[in-house]
Enzyme design. Structure first.
Site, PDB file in Angstrom:
ATOM      1  N   LEU A 146      -2.740   3.481   5.162  1.00 39.18           N
ATOM      2  CA  LEU A 146      -2.816   2.067   5.498  1.00 39.18           C
ATOM      3  C   LEU A 146      -2.845   1.959   7.013  1.00 39.18           C
ATOM      4  CD1 LEU A 146      -0.102   0.531   3.104  1.00 39.18           C
ATOM      5  CD2 LEU A 146      -2.582   0.648   2.733  1.00 39.18           C
ATOM      6  N   ASP A 147      -3.613   1.018   7.528  1.00 39.48           N
ATOM      7  CA  ASP A 147      -3.603   0.793   8.971  1.00 39.48           C
ATOM      8  C   ASP A 147      -2.180   0.533   9.446  1.00 39.48           C
ATOM      9  OD1 ASP A 147      -6.349   0.948   8.890  1.00 39.48           O
ATOM     10  OD2 ASP A 147      -6.661  -1.220   8.942  1.00 39.48           O
ATOM     11  N   LYS A 148      -1.930   0.817  10.697  1.00 38.17           N
ATOM     12  CA  LYS A 148      -0.602   0.592  11.277  1.00 38.17           C
ATOM     13  C   LYS A 148      -0.082  -0.804  10.969  1.00 38.17           C
ATOM     14  CE  LYS A 148       1.638  -0.128  15.750  1.00 38.17           C
ATOM     15  NZ  LYS A 148       1.424  -0.276  17.204  1.00 38.17           N
ATOM     16  N   THR A 150      -1.016  -2.927   8.620  1.00 44.44           N
ATOM     17  CA  THR A 150      -1.120  -3.360   7.224  1.00 44.44           C
ATOM     18  C   THR A 150       0.145  -2.931   6.497  1.00 44.44           C
ATOM     19  OG1 THR A 150      -3.535  -3.196   7.210  1.00 44.44           O
ATOM     20  CG2 THR A 150      -2.430  -3.136   5.077  1.00 44.44           C
ATOM     21  N   ARG A 263     -11.218  -5.170   6.141  1.00 43.89           N
ATOM     22  CA  ARG A 263     -11.386  -5.931   7.375  1.00 43.89           C
ATOM     23  C   ARG A 263     -12.864  -6.030   7.756  1.00 43.89           C
ATOM     24  NH1 ARG A 263      -7.496  -2.768  11.325  1.00 43.89           N
ATOM     25  NH2 ARG A 263      -8.059  -4.460  12.765  1.00 43.89           N
TER      26      ARG A 263
END
Length: 342
Positions: A146-148, A150, A263
């Site tokens: 997961l993105d930082k 998110t 995104r």
């Protein structure tokens, strides 16, 4: 024949008729059971395998019926990242895997600019000796990220067999198995249809290496996102008049898992995520149209409004189908509440 333990204790294996003529690495993979072929190739090259007492460092060497193989699996090496006592919200854990509800702001894996303080550092400290080693290194097996910024659900393997089983499911994208991933996103505007599919390949931008971009057919990597409109802000009708949606809550189900996929895809169809500085900068002026409470909540969020709310998969060892759900964190929920009163 029992599969070898991941220690430096020698394991004796005998080539049966059905394995005669196979490559050494393939024969070992069939006999060793839980150890991946790639890992066995590495052990062979490091001198950990002998045939009838002679060390063989060539994984492609053919084997013959009746030959005695001696396999010495080295102990898993300490992980390069160090364990750090970072609090974790553990949703599920057994000796094979762990499911975490990741907070926004926590980087998953050490990388440039984030050498420590990551989820990997936290897992090394939390799991300790239960990490038997991924690829010969005592570390957690990251199969998706997961993105930082998110938040939400993430599964991590503790050993090679679990890592292989999970990685296979994620590579299949749930097309033939029970893997399921769903995210909640607060986006600008609202999709015209209540449900649909975005099928648009993605590759890294040449102009900004931090960004991904949708590209034409024949380029990039396949990327498919299924979307469903959950709620519009404000609602479509006020009295008998249709009202423009300033924002909406959308559920996104991933059929593939590319970097920044949701995104990029939502921005591509004209509905970037609220708070997304990288893909939604052109929509910053829309924030001025929000009432004071919603503007304050968006500022407090300080990140893209994306939460991994659902994760389902087959346990890689027991084959039990597991299903987990996570409520959005307080900052996301606050923004959603403020938008709901538009």
């Amino acid at each position: 024949m029992n599969a070898p333990n991941p220690t430096d204790v020698p394991t004796e294996l005998v080539i049966a008729a059905e394995h005669a003529g196979l490559r050494l690495d393939k024969a070992l993979a069939l006999l060793a059971g839980e150890i991946s072929r790639a890992r066995l190739q590495q052990v062979i090259k490091e001198g950990g395998v002998s045939i009838d007492g002679a060390v063989i460092a060539d994984p492609s060497r053919k084997v013959a019926e009746g030959q005695k193989l001696t396999l010495v699996m080295p102990e898993a090496k300490p992980a390069a990242p160090v364990g750090q006592a970072i609090p974790l919200d553990v949703v599920f854990e057994d000796e094979h895997l762990i499911v975490i509800d990741k907070p926004a702001g926590l980087v998953v894996h050490p990388a440039g600019g984030h050498e420590d303080g990551t989820l990997v550092n936290a897992l090394i400290a939390h799991c300790g000796a239960s990490l038997s080693g991924i690829g010969g290194v005592r570390r957690p097996g990251i199969v998706h990220r997961l993105d930082k910024d998110t938040s939400g659900l993430l599964v991590v393997a503790k050993h090679d067999k679990a890592h292989q089983g999970l990685a296979k499911q994620f590579a299949d994208h749930g097309r033939t198995g029970p893997l399921e991933r769903a995210y909640l996103a607060l986006v600008w505007g609202a999709p015209r249809r209540h449900s649909g599919t975005i099928d648009a390949p993605i590759e890294r931008s040449n102009r900004n290496r931090e960004k991904m971009m949708v590209v034409g057919e024949g380029r990039g990597r396949e990327a498919i996102t299924h979307i469903e409109l959950i709620e519009r802000y404000p609602p479509l009708l006020r009295g008998h008049e249709e009202v423009e949606a300033l924002a909406s809550l959308v559920e996104c189900q991933l059929e593939t898992g590319r970097t920044h996929q949701i995104r990029v895809h939502m921005s591509h169809i004209g509905h970037p995520l609220l708070g997304d500085q990288l893909y939604g900068s052109g929509f910053m002026t829309k924030a001025s149209r929000l009432p004071e409470g919603a503007r304050a909540a968006l500022t407090a969020l300080g990140r893209q409004a994306l939460h991994a709310r659902l994760l389902g998969f087959a346990h890689p060892v027991t084959r039990e189908e597991l299903h987990f759900e996570s409520e959005p964190p307080d900052d996301f929920a606050r923004l959603q509440r403020e938008l709901a009163i538009l």
